[in-house]
Design an enzyme around this catalytic site. Structure first.
Site, PDB file in Angstrom:
ATOM      1  N   GLU A  36       0.291  -1.404   0.487  1.00 11.82           N
ATOM      2  CA  GLU A  36      -0.126  -0.261  -0.342  1.00 11.82           C
ATOM      3  C   GLU A  36       0.925   1.045   0.262  1.00 11.82           C
ATOM      4  O   GLU A  36       0.944   2.305   1.220  1.00 11.82           O
ATOM      5  CB  GLU A  36      -0.707  -0.081   1.346  1.00 11.82           C
ATOM      6  CG  GLU A  36      -2.366  -1.124   0.852  1.00 11.82           C
ATOM      7  CD  GLU A  36      -3.043  -1.025   2.463  1.00 11.82           C
ATOM      8  OE1 GLU A  36      -3.111  -0.097   3.275  1.00 11.82           O
ATOM      9  OE2 GLU A  36      -4.014  -2.015   2.269  1.00 11.82           O
TER      10      GLU A  36
ATOM     11  N   GLU B 103      -5.321  -8.102  -1.143  1.00 13.18           N
ATOM     12  CA  GLU B 103      -6.091  -8.579   0.495  1.00 13.18           C
ATOM     13  C   GLU B 103      -7.226  -7.687   0.042  1.00 13.18           C
ATOM     14  O   GLU B 103      -7.981  -6.260  -0.663  1.00 13.18           O
ATOM     15  CB  GLU B 103      -5.709  -7.185   1.170  1.00 13.18           C
ATOM     16  CG  GLU B 103      -4.220  -7.123   1.716  1.00 13.18           C
ATOM     17  CD  GLU B 103      -4.169  -5.800   2.068  1.00 13.18           C
ATOM     18  OE1 GLU B 103      -4.956  -5.171   2.850  1.00 13.18           O
ATOM     19  OE2 GLU B 103      -2.576  -6.199   2.329  1.00 13.18           O
TER      20      GLU B 103
HETATM   21  P1  P53 Z   1      -6.998  -2.855   9.413  1.00 10.19           P
HETATM   22  C1  P53 Z   1      -6.598   1.379   6.543  1.00 10.19           C
HETATM   23  C2  P53 Z   1      -7.333   1.416   4.818  1.00 10.19           C
HETATM   24  C3  P53 Z   1      -7.516   0.221   4.380  1.00 10.19           C
HETATM   25  C4  P53 Z   1      -6.363  -0.570   4.398  1.00 10.19           C
HETATM   26  O1  P53 Z   1      -6.813  -3.206   8.021  1.00 10.19           O
HETATM   27  C5  P53 Z   1      -5.235  -0.210   5.460  1.00 10.19           C
HETATM   28  C6  P53 Z   1      -5.252   0.587   6.629  1.00 10.19           C
HETATM   29  C7  P53 Z   1      -4.767   0.402   7.905  1.00 10.19           C
HETATM   30  O2  P53 Z   1      -5.925  -0.069   8.966  1.00 10.19           O
HETATM   31  O3  P53 Z   1      -4.383  -1.461   6.009  1.00 10.19           O
HETATM   32  C8  P53 Z   1      -4.533  -2.865   4.647  1.00 10.19           C
HETATM   33  O4  P53 Z   1      -6.268  -4.272  10.275  1.00 10.19           O
HETATM   34  C9  P53 Z   1      -2.967  -2.843   5.482  1.00 10.19           C
HETATM   35  C10 P53 Z   1      -3.154  -4.189   6.252  1.00 10.19           C
HETATM   36  C11 P53 Z   1      -4.186  -4.441   7.582  1.00 10.19           C
HETATM   37  C12 P53 Z   1      -5.514  -4.418   6.651  1.00 10.19           C
HETATM   38  O5  P53 Z   1      -5.960  -3.501   5.270  1.00 10.19           O
HETATM   39  O6  P53 Z   1      -6.441  -2.135  10.371  1.00 10.19           O
HETATM   40  O7  P53 Z   1      -2.214  -3.265   3.897  1.00 10.19           O
HETATM   41  O8  P53 Z   1      -1.529  -4.335   6.846  1.00 10.19           O
HETATM   42  O9  P53 Z   1      -4.253  -4.796   8.235  1.00 10.19           O
HETATM   43  C13 P53 Z   1      -6.527  -4.614   7.327  1.00 10.19           C
HETATM   44  O10 P53 Z   1      -8.552  -3.261   9.906  1.00 10.19           O
END
Ligand code: P53
Length: 495
Positions: A203, A392
């Site tokens: 990201e 993801e």
């Molecule tokens: P968590 C914010 C918005 C979109 C993606 O997020 C993000 C985040 C960070 O919060 O991160 C990605 O764990 C990232 C992962 C992360 C996952 O989304 O906050 O690449 O490391 O864990 C989910 O719910």
């Protein structure tokens, strides 16, 4: 029959700082994640600091989207009596065999993980990598090989060695490019023949919202952010160049946090705002890293803001020649932008803008959009014409472990049913070349945004709570069996 291609890479995704634990084992050095406390949906995560000259101490709150500003001269430090979730995380470091067996049981064809830079170079300047760190990942790749699971490896997933901040001031320093390329070259050489698919920066565009954990800056302004981005682009291009030399079979992808942005109404000003936000937050990064050049709208913005880049001979050509081979992205939902007074602000993941009344949200306010993947895939393919990979997607939920060891996560199954169907339509109805799909947090791990354990994504429940208490025992959720069936049927059976 609506199916996915036979060679489609089904799997799950993780990141070292949220999953691995073993934070000080095997000579690993500390990262920013290792000094970041837990938080919650309402309370931000925190980093303690000290100013060595004066002895003054304090706490920095990591508010998403708020530019990072530590006091001048402050350095991050560990606070007494605080719990740091990355230290043990869910302990892949000691459970990798068990976890990989569970992935194999679901039928995974691929597994996305990251390599912790300070495991390989605890001393960033050393010419000698740390053999214990290298060996750990060798063992993991060998274990994956046993089950024919193809690794997909992120080189930097919110992984900022503390020394990178303290000695170099983070990615705004050009020297960091060489340090990173030394690291990326070392791991590509070492794992040649074992790892074919690589991602450079997780990201990369998250540097818009959280600079400390992505580019290692403790104070930020437009100029510094632009330099840091430029240095990561250069490091990415030089990594692609090295990959071609090391093994022409290797493919290096960029990794973008993406989501479709809808204009709130058909008012052209809402549409224009949605377009500008998408360009600023997401697209310009891919225009450079996949498209190979800075887009005009970004150059104009730099001009307006007096930002100047130190671009040296041959570097723009490097960016063009060594653009990434494919575009991978995260996509959890969609966002709404509007100019009219009536819109309510979404409480979700900071990318979403306003509330979308047509969608439902989870407890953390992340709206789930049944068609976000098909829309995202079309938008990105129309623009870049490169293979795509969804690395993801998923839903965080406060899952409940029942007395008998079961977890009934029907909300997760329902989310995945819609998202996977939407992705299948993008392949079958729109002809999008999609390489694979790795569901985020396939085995429960620590949340990046809040540091909580409670916000779980996995097919497998891990017994560990927000205070770090738990047996670390693994339990299969209902979605485990559902995903297994989905993969077995090549994505045909989503019931
Ligand atoms: P968590 C914010 C918005 C979109 C993606 O997020 C993000 C985040 C960070 O919060 O991160 C990605 O764990 C990232 C992962 C992360 C996952 O989304 O906050 O690449 O490391 O864990 C989910 O719910």
């Amino acid at each position: 029959m609506a199916k996915f291609p036979k060679d489609f890479l089904w799997g799950g995704a993780t990141a070292a700082n949220q999953y691995e634990g073993g934070y000080n084992e095997g000579n690993k050095a500390l990262t920013i994640a290792d000094v970041t406390t837990s938080g919650s949906h309402t309370e931000p995560r925190r980093i303690g600091w000290v100013i060595p000259e004066t002895g003054e101490t304090g706490v920095y709150k990591m508010e998403f989207g708020k530019p990072v500003q530590f006091p001048q001269g402050a350095i991050p430090c560990v606070m007494e009596g605080e719990y740091y979730p990355s230290h043990q995380a869910t302990d892949f470091y000691h459970h990798y065999k068990e976890d990989i067996a569970l992935m194999a049981e679901m039928g995974f064809k691929t597994f996305r993980m990251s390599i912790a830079w300070p495991r390989i170079y605890p001393d960033l300047e050393s010419e000698q990598p740390n053999e214990e760190g290298l060996q750990f990942y060798d063992d993991v790749f060998d274990e994956l090989k046993k089950y024919n699971i193809e690794p997909l490896v992120t080189m930097a997933h919110f992984e900022i060695p503390i020394d990178l901040v303290m000695k170099y001031g983070g990615w705004a320093n050009r020297k960091v490019v060489d340090l990173f390329v030394k690291f990326s070259t070392t791991i590509m050489n070492r794992y040649k023949g074992k790892v074919k698919y690589w991602l450079t920066f997780n990201e990369i565009n998250m540097m818009e919202h959280m600079q400390i954990s992505t580019i290692g800056l403790m104070q930020v302004n437009d100029q510094l952010k632009a330099e840091a981005a430029y240095h990561q682009f250069l490091a990415s291009a030089l990594t692609v160049k090295a990959a071609r030399e090391i093994d022409p079979e290797m493919q290096v992808g960029m990794m973008l946090a993406y989501q479709p942005i809808y204009g709130e109404t058909c008012d052209p000003y809402d549409q224009l705002l949605a377009l500008k936000i998408a360009q600023e937050q997401f697209l310009w990064y891919a225009d450079v890293q996949v498209g190979g050049q800075y887009p005009n709208y970004k150059l104009k913005e730099y001009e307006r803001n007096g930002v100047q880049l130190d671009i040296r001979d041959g570097e723009l050509e490097l960016l063009k020649q060594y653009a990434c081979d494919f575009l991978s992205f995260s996509c959890y939902g969609s966002g709404v932008q509007g100019t009219h007074e009536n819109g309510g602000k979404a409480s979700g993941n900071g990318l979403s803008g306003r509330v979308n009344p047509y969608l439902e949200s989870n407890a953390w306010g992340w709206a789930t959009d049944p068609e976000c993947l098909r829309i995202a895939l079309n938008q990105l393919y129309d623009r870049y014409h490169k293979p795509l990979w969804i690395v993801e997607n998923g839903i965080g939920w406060a899952d409940v472990l029942e007395e008998d060891g079961s977890v009934h996560d029907d909300y997760r199954i329902s989310y995945l049913q819609k998202n996977i169907k939407s992705m299948r339509d993008a392949i079958n109805l729109d002809g999008i070349p999609l390489m694979g799909y790795t569901m985020w947090g396939c085995i429960d791990l620590v949340s990046a945004g809040t540091g909580e354990m409670k916000k779980r994504y996995g097919f497998v429940y891990v017994d560990m709570d927000d205070e770090g208490k738990g047996t670390l025992k693994r339990y299969k959720k209902d979605s485990f069996y559902w995903y297994k069936k989905c993969i077995e049927s090549d994505g045909e059976d989503l019931d």
